[in-house]
Scaffold this motif. Sequence first.
Motif, PDB file in Angstrom:
ATOM      1  N   SER A  31      36.242 -34.216  -5.103  1.00 45.25           N
ATOM      2  CA  SER A  31      37.254 -33.848  -6.084  1.00 45.25           C
ATOM      3  C   SER A  31      38.697 -33.988  -5.613  1.00 45.25           C
ATOM      4  O   SER A  31      39.608 -33.617  -6.330  1.00 45.25           O
ATOM      5  N   THR A  32      38.905 -34.496  -4.416  1.00 42.33           N
ATOM      6  CA  THR A  32      40.293 -34.746  -4.010  1.00 42.33           C
ATOM      7  C   THR A  32      40.336 -35.817  -2.923  1.00 42.33           C
ATOM      8  O   THR A  32      39.419 -35.926  -2.112  1.00 42.33           O
ATOM      9  N   SER A  33      41.413 -36.586  -2.946  1.00 38.72           N
ATOM     10  CA  SER A  33      41.530 -37.618  -1.917  1.00 38.72           C
ATOM     11  C   SER A  33      42.382 -37.134  -0.753  1.00 38.72           C
ATOM     12  O   SER A  33      42.512 -37.792   0.253  1.00 38.72           O
ATOM     13  N   ARG A  34      43.000 -35.978  -0.905  1.00 38.60           N
ATOM     14  CA  ARG A  34      43.792 -35.463   0.225  1.00 38.60           C
ATOM     15  C   ARG A  34      43.883 -33.943   0.211  1.00 38.60           C
ATOM     16  O   ARG A  34      43.809 -33.310  -0.831  1.00 38.60           O
ATOM     17  N   GLY A  35      44.049 -33.405   1.412  1.00 38.77           N
ATOM     18  CA  GLY A  35      44.128 -31.953   1.556  1.00 38.77           C
ATOM     19  C   GLY A  35      42.731 -31.412   1.727  1.00 38.77           C
ATOM     20  O   GLY A  35      41.867 -31.623   0.888  1.00 38.77           O
ATOM     21  N   GLY A  36      42.487 -30.748   2.819  1.00 37.59           N
ATOM     22  CA  GLY A  36      41.163 -30.166   3.039  1.00 37.59           C
ATOM     23  C   GLY A  36      40.272 -31.079   3.848  1.00 37.59           C
ATOM     24  O   GLY A  36      40.531 -32.280   4.009  1.00 37.59           O
ATOM     25  N   GLY A  37      39.216 -30.474   4.351  1.00 41.72           N
ATOM     26  CA  GLY A  37      38.373 -31.139   5.326  1.00 41.72           C
ATOM     27  C   GLY A  37      37.544 -32.299   4.800  1.00 41.72           C
ATOM     28  O   GLY A  37      37.323 -33.278   5.517  1.00 41.72           O
ATOM     29  N   VAL A  38      37.082 -32.215   3.564  1.00 44.55           N
ATOM     30  CA  VAL A  38      36.184 -33.250   3.056  1.00 44.55           C
ATOM     31  C   VAL A  38      36.911 -34.584   2.912  1.00 44.55           C
ATOM     32  O   VAL A  38      36.428 -35.632   3.363  1.00 44.55           O
ATOM     33  N   ALA A  39      38.086 -34.523   2.312  1.00 46.84           N
ATOM     34  CA  ALA A  39      38.883 -35.741   2.152  1.00 46.84           C
ATOM     35  C   ALA A  39      39.209 -36.339   3.521  1.00 46.84           C
ATOM     36  O   ALA A  39      39.152 -37.557   3.727  1.00 46.84           O
ATOM     37  N   GLU A  40      39.524 -35.460   4.433  1.00 45.81           N
ATOM     38  CA  GLU A  40      39.847 -35.870   5.798  1.00 45.81           C
ATOM     39  C   GLU A  40      38.695 -36.676   6.419  1.00 45.81           C
ATOM     40  O   GLU A  40      38.893 -37.734   7.001  1.00 45.81           O
ATOM     41  N   MET A  41      37.486 -36.176   6.239  1.00 50.72           N
ATOM     42  CA  MET A  41      36.334 -36.837   6.858  1.00 50.72           C
ATOM     43  C   MET A  41      35.967 -38.136   6.160  1.00 50.72           C
ATOM     44  O   MET A  41      35.664 -39.134   6.804  1.00 50.72           O
ATOM     45  N   LEU A  42      35.974 -38.100   4.822  1.00 52.74           N
ATOM     46  CA  LEU A  42      35.540 -39.294   4.098  1.00 52.74           C
ATOM     47  C   LEU A  42      36.411 -40.482   4.460  1.00 52.74           C
ATOM     48  O   LEU A  42      35.920 -41.591   4.669  1.00 52.74           O
ATOM     49  N   GLN A  43      37.703 -40.227   4.509  1.00 53.56           N
ATOM     50  CA  GLN A  43      38.656 -41.284   4.807  1.00 53.56           C
ATOM     51  C   GLN A  43      38.241 -42.121   6.018  1.00 53.56           C
ATOM     52  O   GLN A  43      38.176 -43.340   5.946  1.00 53.56           O
ATOM     53  N   SER A  44      37.942 -41.461   7.108  1.00 54.34           N
ATOM     54  CA  SER A  44      37.658 -42.238   8.311  1.00 54.34           C
ATOM     55  C   SER A  44      36.189 -42.647   8.410  1.00 54.34           C
ATOM     56  O   SER A  44      35.879 -43.786   8.754  1.00 54.34           O
ATOM     57  N   GLN A  45      35.294 -41.745   8.035  1.00 52.45           N
ATOM     58  CA  GLN A  45      33.871 -42.086   8.162  1.00 52.45           C
ATOM     59  C   GLN A  45      33.492 -43.297   7.338  1.00 52.45           C
ATOM     60  O   GLN A  45      32.751 -44.172   7.784  1.00 52.45           O
ATOM     61  N   LEU A  46      34.003 -43.337   6.122  1.00 53.09           N
ATOM     62  CA  LEU A  46      33.591 -44.430   5.245  1.00 53.09           C
ATOM     63  C   LEU A  46      34.169 -45.758   5.723  1.00 53.09           C
ATOM     64  O   LEU A  46      33.547 -46.806   5.567  1.00 53.09           O
ATOM     65  N   SER A  49      12.055 -25.595  -0.504  1.00 51.55           N
ATOM     66  CA  SER A  49      10.873 -26.415  -0.785  1.00 51.55           C
ATOM     67  C   SER A  49      11.271 -27.864  -1.041  1.00 51.55           C
ATOM     68  O   SER A  49      10.420 -28.751  -1.101  1.00 51.55           O
ATOM     69  N   GLN A  50      12.578 -28.132  -1.214  1.00 52.49           N
ATOM     70  CA  GLN A  50      13.039 -29.503  -1.415  1.00 52.49           C
ATOM     71  C   GLN A  50      13.515 -30.085  -0.091  1.00 52.49           C
ATOM     72  O   GLN A  50      13.740 -29.362   0.877  1.00 52.49           O
ATOM     73  N   ARG A  51      13.713 -31.418  -0.070  1.00 53.35           N
ATOM     74  CA  ARG A  51      14.176 -32.063   1.157  1.00 53.35           C
ATOM     75  C   ARG A  51      15.633 -31.700   1.419  1.00 53.35           C
ATOM     76  O   ARG A  51      16.463 -31.791   0.519  1.00 53.35           O
ATOM     77  N   SER A  52      15.937 -31.271   2.634  1.00 48.55           N
ATOM     78  CA  SER A  52      17.358 -31.108   2.951  1.00 48.55           C
ATOM     79  C   SER A  52      17.646 -31.470   4.400  1.00 48.55           C
ATOM     80  O   SER A  52      16.755 -31.451   5.252  1.00 48.55           O
ATOM     81  N   PHE A  53      18.880 -31.833   4.629  1.00 51.64           N
ATOM     82  CA  PHE A  53      19.329 -32.240   5.964  1.00 51.64           C
ATOM     83  C   PHE A  53      20.457 -31.325   6.407  1.00 51.64           C
ATOM     84  O   PHE A  53      21.195 -30.804   5.573  1.00 51.64           O
ATOM     85  N   VAL A  54      20.577 -31.166   7.701  1.00 47.77           N
ATOM     86  CA  VAL A  54      21.748 -30.477   8.231  1.00 47.77           C
ATOM     87  C   VAL A  54      22.595 -31.514   8.958  1.00 47.77           C
ATOM     88  O   VAL A  54      22.109 -32.200   9.856  1.00 47.77           O
ATOM     89  N   ILE A  55      23.828 -31.667   8.516  1.00 46.44           N
ATOM     90  CA  ILE A  55      24.747 -32.596   9.171  1.00 46.44           C
ATOM     91  C   ILE A  55      26.026 -31.843   9.520  1.00 46.44           C
ATOM     92  O   ILE A  55      26.646 -31.213   8.665  1.00 46.44           O
ATOM     93  N   THR A  56      26.375 -31.903  10.780  1.00 47.97           N
ATOM     94  CA  THR A  56      27.573 -31.200  11.226  1.00 47.97           C
ATOM     95  C   THR A  56      28.809 -32.042  10.942  1.00 47.97           C
ATOM     96  O   THR A  56      28.801 -33.243  11.205  1.00 47.97           O
ATOM     97  N   PRO A  57      29.854 -31.438  10.430  1.00 44.96           N
ATOM     98  CA  PRO A  57      31.112 -32.178  10.225  1.00 44.96           C
ATOM     99  C   PRO A  57      31.695 -32.702  11.545  1.00 44.96           C
ATOM    100  O   PRO A  57      31.210 -32.359  12.629  1.00 44.96           O
ATOM    101  N   LEU A  76      32.169 -35.640  17.018  1.00 46.20           N
ATOM    102  CA  LEU A  76      32.935 -36.853  16.734  1.00 46.20           C
ATOM    103  C   LEU A  76      32.265 -37.651  15.612  1.00 46.20           C
ATOM    104  O   LEU A  76      31.056 -37.526  15.369  1.00 46.20           O
ATOM    105  N   THR A  77      33.055 -38.482  14.947  1.00 42.05           N
ATOM    106  CA  THR A  77      32.573 -39.308  13.839  1.00 42.05           C
ATOM    107  C   THR A  77      31.299 -40.077  14.167  1.00 42.05           C
ATOM    108  O   THR A  77      30.423 -40.233  13.322  1.00 42.05           O
ATOM    109  N   SER A  78      31.214 -40.561  15.401  1.00 46.80           N
ATOM    110  CA  SER A  78      30.071 -41.383  15.776  1.00 46.80           C
ATOM    111  C   SER A  78      28.761 -40.624  15.568  1.00 46.80           C
ATOM    112  O   SER A  78      27.787 -41.146  15.026  1.00 46.80           O
ATOM    113  N   TYR A  79      28.757 -39.376  15.965  1.00 55.45           N
ATOM    114  CA  TYR A  79      27.562 -38.550  15.845  1.00 55.45           C
ATOM    115  C   TYR A  79      27.235 -38.293  14.376  1.00 55.45           C
ATOM    116  O   TYR A  79      26.074 -38.309  13.951  1.00 55.45           O
ATOM    117  N   HIS A  80      28.288 -38.087  13.603  1.00 53.31           N
ATOM    118  CA  HIS A  80      28.149 -37.843  12.168  1.00 53.31           C
ATOM    119  C   HIS A  80      27.522 -39.053  11.474  1.00 53.31           C
ATOM    120  O   HIS A  80      26.603 -38.939  10.665  1.00 53.31           O
TER     121      HIS A  80
END
Length: 480
Positions: A52-67, A205-213, A463-467
């Motif tokens: 829901s946002t391209s800037r501000g906050g951790g999610v936008a921060e991560m997507l930018q570089s990971q993708l 009961s559903q499939r889920s993953f744990v991924i560290t930021p 680090l991003t590599s692990y993610h």
Amino acid sequence: SSMSSITEVSLRSAPFDCFSSLIGPGGARELTELAKRASGQLHGRTWWHINSTSRGGGVAEMLQSQLAYARGLGIHTRWLVLGGHADFFKITKRMHHAFHGALGDGSDLGEKEQAIYDATLKENILQLLPLIKPGDIVLLHDPQSAGLAPALVKHGATVLWRSHIGADVVNEHTDLAWHFVGHYLRHVFATVFSRKEYIPEFLKSQRSFVITPSIDAFSPKNQNMDEKTVKSILVHTGLIRGEAWAEVLPRFTREDGTPALVTSKADIVREGTAPGWETPLIVQVSRWDPLKDPVGVIRGFVNLILRVVSVDAHLALVGPDVTSVTDDPEGRAVLDSVIGAWKVLPAPIRQRIHLVSLPMEDREENAAIVNAIQRHAAIIVQKSLKEGFGLTVTEAMWKGRPVVASAVGGIQDQIVHGQHGLLLTDPHDELAFSEALEKLSHDQCLATRLGVQATERVRDLFLTSYHLEQYARVLDAIDS
Ligand code: UDP
């Protein structure tokens, strides 16, 4: 009112080669192989991310570089940001608090709100369906986008939902949050959480993953910066005074590798002069959000300087310009309350506290300024009352700073108390907070040791590599 429109964030393709300098050539090779396999399995399908946002906050921060790295590794990925009006983001911010187990503004999350939420996402869906092909993989981020899941599943996409937030203990607020979004997740391929503690009972009961930021060591936020550059950026933006450094260019490297200058200034509420370079600066970097407890940080700092006369530290609370983070409507009110709490302090204390709003027009410039501030900080604090993960903590640790942080949420996964920083068992305990600050102010040896160990901790785990490696395993599971 007008339609809520979807926007696409343009992504670079970043070379992955530089990672061998961080994780060794073996590690980088392994990841490249994994990515190759994942991209082969995509068979030309696209891997979408929607938040829901391209800037501000951790999610936008991560997507930018990971993708960008994912693209560099040959994975076809695109990023969309959903649109919505103020009423929608008021509801989703309320949900955000509820997911953290907090009350927020206490407004309703009932049928009326569900109707507004559904209507907004329906407008988004109309624009999404022509873009997304059946068979594509769609990763929806956070509660804002959860309601997109049913229509996308029906469309034939493989849908995953990732929550970047969660609560250490369930309560009536988390129940309310799950009541609001849980039913959208019935047919998703999998859910993803930052900690296993965040997986709710009904999803077990559903499939889920744990991924560290994670953080990107090469981004403007975390790239190496020599001391002169740090000084010149801080002088230029107004954080510290120092004529001598104004002549060194406040330079940083953009994500695409080109050099750039910090030209904007910070908007700083302060009384008197900026601190000098030698003044120890205690720093918290955060969105202006009550769960980051900025007023509690001020109270803890006041405690410190009233108790310990020998401490000559200043405090900087640093956050984004409040008009810029579109999915967080609380910013203005929270900053105002911080200013209110600061105003009533005695002048000598007030003059040691600086309330800093950073320019946000240029995301990478903003990141470079945060980088300089974090590197300059004598101590970095993150006195959150709740925290999904806390990338600001990771960023500080990577820069070798001694950290004082609350033992809440993902911060507990990052810091082992006394090894990679100091943890506060009770985030409300402002006396313990000021005692931790006192300890670090007086024990340079401890501060240095914590900083060195913190850097190693991040290199090993955050680090991003692990993610990306963890994401590659998720993609792997889709076809098997
Ligand atoms: N941040 C920033 N500029 C600011 C304040 C914060 O770039 O003025 C960044 C910060 O460096 C971090 C992210 O926003 O990368 C915050 O992530 P975190 O996980 O700490 O908290 P969230 O905002 O997601 O709750």
